[in-house]
Design a protein around this motif. Structure first.
Motif, mmCIF file in Angstrom:
data_model
loop_
_atom_site.group_PDB
_atom_site.id
_atom_site.type_symbol
_atom_site.label_atom_id
_atom_site.label_comp_id
_atom_site.label_asym_id
_atom_site.label_seq_id
_atom_site.Cartn_x
_atom_site.Cartn_y
_atom_site.Cartn_z
ATOM 1 N N GLU A 260 -58.781 -37.503 18.699
ATOM 2 C CA GLU A 260 -58.590 -36.192 19.309
ATOM 3 C C GLU A 260 -57.596 -36.284 20.460
ATOM 4 N N GLU A 261 -57.709 -37.358 21.257
ATOM 5 C CA GLU A 261 -56.768 -37.579 22.351
ATOM 6 C C GLU A 261 -55.370 -37.895 21.808
ATOM 7 N N SER A 262 -55.325 -38.702 20.773
ATOM 8 C CA SER A 262 -54.039 -39.098 20.196
ATOM 9 C C SER A 262 -53.275 -37.906 19.640
ATOM 10 N N MET A 263 -53.998 -36.903 19.159
ATOM 11 C CA MET A 263 -53.342 -35.718 18.611
ATOM 12 C C MET A 263 -52.494 -35.000 19.660
ATOM 13 N N LYS A 264 -52.807 -35.193 20.933
ATOM 14 C CA LYS A 264 -52.029 -34.549 21.991
ATOM 15 C C LYS A 264 -50.602 -35.092 22.031
ATOM 16 N N TYR A 265 -50.423 -36.298 21.491
ATOM 17 C CA TYR A 265 -49.115 -36.948 21.546
ATOM 18 C C TYR A 265 -48.436 -37.015 20.181
ATOM 19 N N ALA A 266 -49.072 -36.416 19.182
ATOM 20 C CA ALA A 266 -48.549 -36.494 17.814
ATOM 21 C C ALA A 266 -47.325 -35.598 17.655
ATOM 22 N N ARG A 267 -46.283 -36.139 17.048
ATOM 23 C CA ARG A 267 -45.036 -35.400 16.869
ATOM 24 C C ARG A 267 -44.731 -35.229 15.379
ATOM 25 N N GLU B 109 -53.447 -10.180 5.696
ATOM 26 C CA GLU B 109 -54.644 -9.502 5.192
ATOM 27 C C GLU B 109 -55.884 -10.397 5.212
ATOM 28 N N SER B 110 -55.697 -11.684 5.481
ATOM 29 C CA SER B 110 -56.804 -12.632 5.362
ATOM 30 C C SER B 110 -57.815 -12.469 6.489
ATOM 31 N N LYS B 111 -59.084 -12.515 6.120
ATOM 32 C CA LYS B 111 -60.165 -12.494 7.089
ATOM 33 C C LYS B 111 -60.688 -13.911 7.361
ATOM 34 N N VAL B 112 -60.098 -14.903 6.679
ATOM 35 C CA VAL B 112 -60.544 -16.294 6.807
ATOM 36 C C VAL B 112 -59.575 -17.112 7.650
ATOM 37 N N ILE B 113 -58.284 -16.960 7.386
ATOM 38 C CA ILE B 113 -57.264 -17.761 8.064
ATOM 39 C C ILE B 113 -56.543 -16.910 9.102
ATOM 40 N N LYS B 114 -56.583 -17.347 10.323
ATOM 41 C CA LYS B 114 -55.837 -16.700 11.413
ATOM 42 C C LYS B 114 -54.807 -17.704 11.906
ATOM 43 N N LYS B 115 -53.541 -17.378 11.716
ATOM 44 C CA LYS B 115 -52.506 -18.366 12.030
ATOM 45 C C LYS B 115 -52.500 -18.748 13.506
ATOM 46 N N GLU B 116 -52.965 -17.850 14.384
ATOM 47 C CA GLU B 116 -52.992 -18.168 15.806
ATOM 48 C C GLU B 116 -54.021 -19.250 16.134
ATOM 49 N N ASP B 117 -54.951 -19.511 15.204
ATOM 50 C CA ASP B 117 -55.950 -20.559 15.421
ATOM 51 C C ASP B 117 -55.435 -21.939 15.020
ATOM 52 N N ILE B 118 -54.358 -21.983 14.238
ATOM 53 C CA ILE B 118 -53.805 -23.259 13.797
ATOM 54 C C ILE B 118 -53.015 -23.868 14.948
ATOM 55 N N PHE B 119 -53.223 -25.151 15.216
ATOM 56 C CA PHE B 119 -52.546 -25.805 16.327
ATOM 57 C C PHE B 119 -51.033 -25.787 16.124
ATOM 58 N N PRO B 120 -50.264 -25.755 17.210
ATOM 59 C CA PRO B 120 -48.810 -25.612 17.107
ATOM 60 C C PRO B 120 -48.116 -26.645 16.225
ATOM 61 N N GLY B 121 -48.513 -27.917 16.345
ATOM 62 C CA GLY B 121 -47.865 -28.951 15.537
ATOM 63 C C GLY B 121 -48.046 -28.724 14.048
ATOM 64 N N PRO B 122 -49.292 -28.639 13.577
ATOM 65 C CA PRO B 122 -49.507 -28.356 12.157
ATOM 66 C C PRO B 122 -48.887 -27.036 11.703
ATOM 67 N N LEU B 123 -48.912 -26.008 12.565
ATOM 68 C CA LEU B 123 -48.327 -24.723 12.174
ATOM 69 C C LEU B 123 -46.816 -24.845 11.998
#
Length: 402
Positions: A349-356, A106-120
């Motif tokens: 920002e580059e390092s985040m590509k390799y974050a596990r 129902e949220s108009k603020v948070i869209k889960k598809e916008d959250i990056f895969p790792g954090p999600l």
């Protein structure tokens, strides 16, 4: 008739006053100090939501899991708390966190598809979402460009491999001036595991496979840095915050830490500080970094889930500002507002590509303890690296095979 009208007016006034309920107070637990994230956003939230008040309590990072477990057992848990991302599975699997799925729908603020895969994935357990990332972070190599120049090293060409890191640390160390080549944290807490895992992963291992030749190589390399006093002996007992403080004070030429240090570094470091990706074992090796930062979660027993979710939405809406204000990398597909230190921002920002992710696993604290205990055992020479990691592997296998 006039008397009746007066009575109706008085009754209406009374009912109107009664309808104006007292503001809801949310109990908030955080690892933040008073000059950080939750405290700094408190006034902004309360001004925009005068019907909700925040009662904030700081819990030490190392104590959060145990304190929260005790509080949920006694019915004294907060409404909202910070949880380090690998701990979400621990609490969600035990039914202690609120499933946010219905409110997210129902949220108009948070869209889960916008959250990056790792954090999600760090807030997802058994197909349900139990938290909202407040940001993300990872690790990089900070270095003092002024010291590089003074010792003949090229600040535009920081160490890229472990051998280059060792050589630079040796050249930059100056015992007469109490300067160590490198500062990092191998403390016997989750922070030690957090710093160790990327090295292990770059060497071919992972949290579930630590007794590898690569793992031995990492601990032997760390031990060499300590034994040759290229890193301070208190590396074994100090947090990332403390080790970076050594760098800020000019007593370490390089430091391994995350972007959360930048606001303080900007105040304390009186030199040209820069950042680079974590060095890899050798040219062509797999790159890795750690996915850090935590999540805002609502406890299942909260009496104010609606108001608690309003707070989570507000905090999520601040994602474009988290880099400049708090040293977090955005955990969602949003544009940072004119990021400060753009060169360092680009590195993270580059390092985040390799974050596990660490885990996730419901028994992550047991896995992490096995890892950081092995680190301590090896680096204090209570056992060799192979024996320490073998012991840890048995403990990890026992957890994973449950």
């Amino acid at each position: 008739m006039k008397a009746v009208m007066k009575w109706i007016a008085a009754a209406s006034l009374f009912m109107s006053g009664a309808a104006q309920a007292e503001p809801v107070t949310l109990d908030i637990w955080t690892i933040d100090r008073p000059d950080q994230y939750m405290y700094l956003l408190k006034d902004e939230f309360e001004q925009s939501h005068p019907d909700i008040k925040l009662n904030i309590k700081t819990v030490q990072f190392r104590d959060m899991v145990n304190d929260l477990a005790r509080a949920t057992a006694t019915g004294e848990s907060p409404d909202v708390t910070y949880i380090d991302n690998p701990e979400v599975a621990l609490f969600a699997s035990r039914g202690l966190l609120l499933d946010l799925g219905p409110m997210l729908a129902e949220s108009k603020v948070i869209k889960k598809e916008d959250i990056f895969p790792g954090p999600l994935s760090s807030v997802t357990w058994d197909g349900k979402i139990y938290g909202i990332p407040r940001g993300a972070n990872t690790l990089a190599l900070y270095y003092n460009a002024d010291m590089f120049k003074a010792t003949g090293l090229d600040p535009d060409n920081p160490p890229k491999t472990w051998d280059e890191l060792y050589a630079a640390a040796k050249k930059l160390s100056d015992p007469a001036k109490n300067i160590y080549g490198l500062a990092f944290s191998a403390v016997a807490t989750e922070e030690g595991t957090f710093q160790f895992l990327p090295w292990l992963q770059m060497a071919g291992g992972d949290y579930n496979k630590v007794d590898t030749e690569g793992g031995i190589k990492v601990l032997d390399f760390w031990g060499k840095l300590l034994d040759e006093k290229l890193a301070s002996p208190d590396t074994l007992i100090r947090s990332q915050f403390d080790s970076t403080g050594t760098f800020n004070a000019g007593n370490a030429a390089m430091a391994i830490s995350g972007p959360w240090e930048l606001p303080r570094m900007g105040r304390e470091a009186k030199f040209d500080y820069r950042a680079a990706l974590l060095p890899i074992p050798q040219e062509g090796a797999t790159r890795a970094s750690a996915l850090g930062e935590g999540d805002n979660v609502i406890l299942a027993k909260s009496e104010h889930p609606k108001e608690a979710f309003i707070l989570l939405e507000f905090l999520y809406s601040k994602m474009p500002d988290v880099w400049n204000r708090f040293g977090f990398v955005p955990a969602a597909n949003v544009k940072s507002n004119d990021p400060k230190t753009p060169a360092i921002y680009a590195v993270f920002e580059e390092s985040m590509k390799y974050a596990r992710n660490r885990g996730p696993h419901p028994e992550w604290p047991k896995i992490s303890k096995a890892i950081y205990t092995a680190i301590q055992s090896s680096l204090t020479h209570q056992s060799d690296a192979k024996t320490a990691l073998g012991t840890a592997q048995k403990q990890i296998d026992a957890v994973l095979n449950k």
